[in-house]
Design a protein around this motif. Structure first.
Motif, PDB file in Angstrom:
ATOM      1  N   LYS A 148       0.396  -1.295  -0.016  1.00 48.18           N
ATOM      2  CA  LYS A 148      -0.081   0.033   0.112  1.00 48.18           C
ATOM      3  C   LYS A 148       0.702   1.156  -0.134  1.00 48.18           C
ATOM      4  O   LYS A 148       2.461   1.202   0.155  1.00 48.18           O
ATOM      5  N   MET A 149      -0.191   2.201  -0.272  1.00 49.88           N
ATOM      6  CA  MET A 149       0.948   3.395  -0.339  1.00 49.88           C
ATOM      7  C   MET A 149       0.878   4.024   1.190  1.00 49.88           C
ATOM      8  O   MET A 149       0.326   3.895   2.176  1.00 49.88           O
ATOM      9  N   GLY A 150       1.850   4.798   1.256  1.00 47.10           N
ATOM     10  CA  GLY A 150       2.235   5.362   2.565  1.00 47.10           C
ATOM     11  C   GLY A 150       1.255   6.597   3.139  1.00 47.10           C
ATOM     12  O   GLY A 150       0.251   6.635   1.859  1.00 47.10           O
ATOM     13  N   LYS A 151       1.141   7.623   4.026  1.00 51.73           N
ATOM     14  CA  LYS A 151      -0.131   8.420   3.953  1.00 51.73           C
ATOM     15  C   LYS A 151      -0.016   9.732   4.456  1.00 51.73           C
ATOM     16  O   LYS A 151       0.395  10.309   5.459  1.00 51.73           O
ATOM     17  N   SER A 152       0.682  10.370   3.544  1.00 51.62           N
ATOM     18  CA  SER A 152       0.786  12.111   3.410  1.00 51.62           C
ATOM     19  C   SER A 152      -0.456  12.447   3.818  1.00 51.62           C
ATOM     20  O   SER A 152      -1.431  12.660   3.317  1.00 51.62           O
TER      21      SER A 152
END
Length: 241
Positions: free
Chosen positions: A8-12
């Motif tokens: 999954k992508m990280g969360k900015s």
């Protein structure tokens, strides 16, 4: 880290403080360098907040939180949250609160220790210009861009060139959104949001005081990374993510 472990992508994300009681504060980043070992020990003995950067906040403050930056909202704060499309959260400390089932919620200390950015920066708060009757850029990231508008008269925005949906949120007062191509109108009450499709992103805001507008840089990024933007407000919350 997120891609390797969870695919999954990280969360900015970004916080915009809509309102805050006097003396209210939040945490963002570390105030001094620490190691992964020290981080784990401080979580274990309950002293982790001693090394976090604490920020007293007021209305209009902005904090950009790139993926990996430790952060927490404390009580007495109402804010709008704009974030990268991701449901991935590593919970470090939960103030010993029970979940809906009455049991403590799961923590992710080991994963968080690997994902955290331990670097210390000079200023965690984001400075921006706020000229009246102008779309003032606050944040421009690969995942979303945010502008704030504080207007006292009808304000025209033609954003068709972005080929992206636009989300408008009233954070103070109400406004009417008028779509030029169709004549459609919608009233956006204070605290509510409106998603404008890319094909209708030529509109007037009447009047608006102030509003956050958020859009993706372009549709190509949206399709490639599956990104989108949404707003969430929180009040009197105490969370670690």
């Amino acid at each position: 880290m997120a891609a390797r472990v969870h695919n999954k992508m990280g969360k900015s994300e970004m916080w915009y403080v809509i309102d805050a009681q006097p003396g209210s504060y939040l945490y963002a980043g570390f105030k001094q360098p620490i190691s992964e070992y020290e981080f784990k020990k401080r979580v274990e003995d309950g002293s982790i907040t001693d090394v976090l950067a604490c920020h007293e906040v007021k209305r209009g403050d902005v904090f950009y939180l790139p993926a990996g930056r430790v952060h927490a909202i404390c009580s007495g704060i109402l804010l709008a949250e704009i974030q990268q499309s991701s449901d991935l959260t590593y919970r470090i400390f939960d103030y010993n609160r029970p979940g809906l089932d009455g049991r403590p919620r799961q923590l992710h200390v080991d994963l968080a220790s690997q994902a955290l950015d331990y670097n210390v920066v000079d200023e965690y708060r984001t400075e921006y210009q706020n000229e009246e009757n102008r779309a003032n850029l606050v944040i421009s990231s690969p995942y979303f861009s945010v502008r704030i508008l504080e207007v006292s008269q009808p304000f025209h925005r033609n954003l068709l060139k972005y080929d992206s949906f636009i989300i408008t949120m009233c954070v103070n007062g109400d406004c009417k959104l008028h779509v030029r191509s169709t004549g459609d109108e919608v009233i956006i009450r204070e605290g509510n949001s409106c998603l404008v499709p890319a094909s209708l992103a030529d509109y007037d805001l009447i009047p608006l005081t102030p509003t956050i507008r958020s859009n993706l840089p372009n549709k190509q990024r949206f399709v490639l990374f599956g990104q989108f933007v949404f707003f969430r407000t929180s009040s009197r919350t105490q969370i670690w993510v």
